[in-house]
Write a protein that holds these residues in place. Structure first.
Motif, PDB file in Angstrom:
ATOM      1  N   ARG A 159      80.486  -5.985  51.689  1.00 24.71           N
ATOM      2  CA  ARG A 159      79.860  -7.260  51.326  1.00 24.71           C
ATOM      3  C   ARG A 159      79.300  -7.286  49.901  1.00 24.71           C
ATOM      4  O   ARG A 159      79.557  -8.204  49.122  1.00 24.71           O
ATOM      5  N   SER A 218      81.538  -7.722  56.620  1.00 26.46           N
ATOM      6  CA  SER A 218      80.136  -8.141  56.514  1.00 26.46           C
ATOM      7  C   SER A 218      79.572  -8.534  57.871  1.00 26.46           C
ATOM      8  O   SER A 218      80.258  -9.143  58.692  1.00 26.46           O
ATOM      9  N   ASP A 231      81.951 -17.676  57.266  1.00 27.98           N
ATOM     10  CA  ASP A 231      83.183 -18.160  56.648  1.00 27.98           C
ATOM     11  C   ASP A 231      82.879 -19.173  55.542  1.00 27.98           C
ATOM     12  O   ASP A 231      83.630 -19.280  54.568  1.00 27.98           O
ATOM     13  N   LEU A 236      82.572 -17.777  51.942  1.00 32.76           N
ATOM     14  CA  LEU A 236      83.738 -17.160  51.317  1.00 32.76           C
ATOM     15  C   LEU A 236      84.304 -18.065  50.225  1.00 32.76           C
ATOM     16  O   LEU A 236      85.367 -18.664  50.355  1.00 32.76           O
ATOM     17  N   THR A 271      90.089 -15.173  50.667  1.00 33.16           N
ATOM     18  CA  THR A 271      89.262 -14.147  51.301  1.00 33.16           C
ATOM     19  C   THR A 271      89.173 -14.388  52.799  1.00 33.16           C
ATOM     20  O   THR A 271      88.946 -15.515  53.244  1.00 33.16           O
ATOM     21  N   ARG A 289      87.137 -12.889  56.277  1.00 32.62           N
ATOM     22  CA  ARG A 289      85.971 -12.103  56.699  1.00 32.62           C
ATOM     23  C   ARG A 289      86.332 -11.222  57.888  1.00 32.62           C
ATOM     24  O   ARG A 289      86.989 -11.659  58.830  1.00 32.62           O
TER      25      ARG A 289
END
Length: 211
Positions: free
Chosen positions: A62, A93, A98, A101, A106, A108
């Motif tokens: 993260r 993380s 979401d 981001l 990206t 998660r």
């Protein structure tokens, strides 16, 4: 995908905050930006450009993801930055959602699912999954035996303490030196790969013979 870890590292094994004074001050770390005197575009920069060029996706913890996400989008137009922004990225993380981001492409990975999800990515095949920085994540991957290659840029400086990527569990993990190059400033760009434990291959052969 093969998991490749690429790190700036001091001679005493510290990877914390190589890029700038405010990058990571945890534990009172006061040497942020320590890599700058030893950086050269050809050897050190070339090593990171090569690693990124061969990567199919990036994997971050993260904190490192947030540092990168704050820096690279505004550098659009530079070929390295454009590659960083366009390539698929994963961030592990427990706290990001979401909606956080904001860096393009990206995905998660919830912290509690990190090992299983990353193992699935590793076993899915394909190219390289490149990890930069992210010391806590790299320690976990090394403990689990999920790192296929270490690319370490070891710089001639002692920092006297700070974050490391190496597990402190007392386990022995043999490595093979695949290649090494020394820059004019004394940085050593060295690539290592895990060595299979002795006897494992023989054990499989012996088992077949007994059957």
């Amino acid at each position: 995908m093969r998991i490749v870890v690429s790190e700036f590292m001091s001679l005493d094994g510290v990877v914390q905050a190589p890029g700038g004074p405010e990058e990571d001050t945890d534990g009172g770390f006061a040497h942020g930006g320590w890599s700058h005197p030893f950086f050269d575009p050809e050897v050190v920069g070339g090593a990171f450009a090569d690693a990124l060029a061969k990567a199919e996706a990036l994997l971050f913890g993260r904190r490192t993801w947030q540092t990168m996400a704050a820096a690279w989008p505004e550098r659009a137009g530079d070929p390295f930055a454009d590659r960083m922004n366009a390539i698929p990225k994963y961030v592990v993380s427990r706290t990001l959602s979401d909606e956080d981001l904001t860096w393009d492409n990206t995905t998660r990975i919830p912290g509690g699912e990190a090992v299983s999800r990353i193992r699935q990515l590793r076993e899915a095949g394909g190219g390289c999954l490149l990890v930069m920085g992210s010391p806590s994540l790299v320690r976990a991957l090394l403990r689990e035996g999920m790192v296929d290659e270490l690319r370490l840029v070891i710089m001639p400086v002692l920092l006297g303490g700070g974050k490391s990527i190496f597990p402190g569990d007392g386990a022995q993990r043999p490595l093979e030196l695949v290649s090494t190059t020394t820059s004019p400033a004394g940085a050593q760009v060295s690539t290592y790969r895990p060595v299979a434990e002795k006897g494992k291959g023989n054990e499989k052969g012996n088992k077949k013979e007994k059957e």
